[in-house]
Design an enzyme around this catalytic site. Structure first.
Site, mmCIF file in Angstrom:
data_model
loop_
_atom_site.group_PDB
_atom_site.id
_atom_site.type_symbol
_atom_site.label_atom_id
_atom_site.label_comp_id
_atom_site.label_asym_id
_atom_site.label_seq_id
_atom_site.Cartn_x
_atom_site.Cartn_y
_atom_site.Cartn_z
ATOM 1 N N SER A 1 9.010 8.019 -3.359
ATOM 2 C CA SER A 1 9.447 6.857 -2.591
ATOM 3 C C SER A 1 8.371 5.775 -2.481
ATOM 4 C CB SER A 1 9.860 7.286 -1.172
ATOM 5 O OG SER A 1 8.743 7.807 -0.465
ATOM 6 N N GLY A 2 7.137 6.074 -2.871
ATOM 7 C CA GLY A 2 6.037 5.121 -2.742
ATOM 8 C C GLY A 2 6.026 4.096 -3.861
ATOM 9 N N CYS B 1 -7.853 2.278 -8.094
ATOM 10 C CA CYS B 1 -7.634 1.006 -8.788
ATOM 11 C C CYS B 1 -8.930 0.201 -8.908
ATOM 12 C CB CYS B 1 -6.539 0.210 -8.091
ATOM 13 S SG CYS B 1 -6.748 0.020 -6.303
ATOM 14 N N ASN C 1 -2.942 -3.262 -10.168
ATOM 15 C CA ASN C 1 -3.334 -2.038 -9.470
ATOM 16 C C ASN C 1 -2.258 -0.959 -9.481
ATOM 17 O OD1 ASN C 1 -2.282 -4.209 -7.597
ATOM 18 N ND2 ASN C 1 -2.055 -2.418 -6.278
#
Length: 351
Positions: A10-11, A149, A318
């Site tokens: 879900s992220g 990142c 990122n």
């Protein structure tokens, strides 16, 4: 087909993983895991994903090992540490996108991740997943820890100086600027549109764990040395994309042309790192806008004769090169696939 599962579906990084895996010629998405959205379809969680995959989010148990060949963990670091302990000897390959296993040195890990308790033996088994720098080790890796990142931009920016030229760099200062997606989907007052839009927010002005991670890695792998590496991080009003401006004060003299040649030599054959001249396009580069939606990292190296310093600029998306795209790139190497499989999309600009 190589069966792939995504935990943390879900992220934001989980959504990009789903997007990349479903268009990959050799990966088949067979499992979606999570805890807060059990039973929901990907299209409900990510409006851009309308394809019916026949999958819903499920709790993660030991049985997932029978359904996947590679499991991507797009989960918070404490969750990744627990899942790795549960599944490390059951799943053929795990690619962890969190910070649970990035820092090898125990004392440094405890300083920057005090709430992440990990099995010491697993910390030694995870391979740091920078494909351009450790590609040969990824080919046999069962456990891969993806760089953060910022750390991806930092290591790719500094590697030609340390791993390539073997320079002793002395003091290294980093200015990092990242869009709001770097904070994930956690709701914080400082992330509200009314406060974030148009802002340059110094959210970590005196240090960042990604700098500690990059320093830990380069100290282990580099031929040269770094006296100290410190970073100030700022949030900007972009959604995707980050830029690191790294200022290096070397011990001896350097030459601009030789620096540029050294970067070209170092990344020859690595299609996802583009060594660029600052003034080669209509807008100055590197610029995060010029890499959005792609797996590229644009790098420029400059010499400032006034201050006798090296300036290294690195820009990437990122959520792609800094997360999901690099995870797929590492998995490609792990399973003997062409490194660019499923990752040939070009940047989208303007965004």
């Amino acid at each position: 087909m190589i069966r792939a599962g995504v935990v943390g579906a879900s992220g934001l990084a989980g959504g990009d993983l789903i997007r990349l895996i479903t268009q990959h010629p050799d990966l088949e998405l067979t499992f979606l895991g999570g805890s807060s959205h059990v039973g929901r379809r990907p299209a409900e969680l990510h409006p851009g994903l309308r394809q019916d995959l026949g999958l819903t989010v499920e709790p993660v148990t030991e049985e997932v090992a029978d359904r996947v060949d590679v499991l991507f963990l797009a989960t918070p670091a404490p969750v990744s540490a627990d899942l790795a302990a549960l599944l490390a000897d059951r799943v053929p390959a795990i690619v962890d996108l969190s910070g649970a296993f990035r820092i090898r040195t125990p004392e440094l890990h405890d300083r920057w991740y005090p709430k992440v308790q990990r099995r010491p033996d697993l910390a030694e088994r995870f391979v740091y997943g920078v494909p351009e720098l450790l590609g040969d080790r990824l080919k046999d890796a069962a456990l891969i820890s993806l760089p953060g990142c910022y750390a991806t931009a930092l290591t790719l920016g500094l590697a030609p100086l340390t791993l390539g030229l073997g320079l002793d760099l002395g003091t290294v200062l980093v200015d990092g600027k990242s869009g709001s997606s770097g904070g994930g989907l956690q709701l914080r007052t400082s992330e509200l549109h009314a406060l974030r839009n148009g802002a340059i927010a110094p959210y970590s002005p005196t240090g960042h764990r990604h700098a500690a991670e990059a320093s830990d890695f380069l100290a282990r792998e580099g031929r040269g040395s770094i006296g100290s590496l410190s970073m100030s991080a700022y949030g900007v009003s972009h959604v995707r994309g980050l830029l690191t401006s790294t200022y290096v004060f070397p011990a001896g003299p350097v030459d601009q042309r030789e620096l540029h040649r050294a970067y070209l030599r170092f990344y020859k054959g690595h299609r996802f790192v583009r060594v660029r001249r600052h003034n080669e396009t209509l807008i100055p580069v590197p610029d995060p806008q010029a890499v959005l939606g792609s797996n590229y990292c644009d790098v420029t190296v400059l010499h400032d004769p006034e201050a006798d310093r090296i300036v290294v600029l690195a820009a990437l998306d990122n959520l792609v090169k800094g997360a999901a795209g690099q995870a797929v790139q590492a998995a490609n190497l792990r399973f003997g696939l062409p490194e660019e499989s499923g990752l040939t999309m070009q940047p989208v600009m303007p965004a």
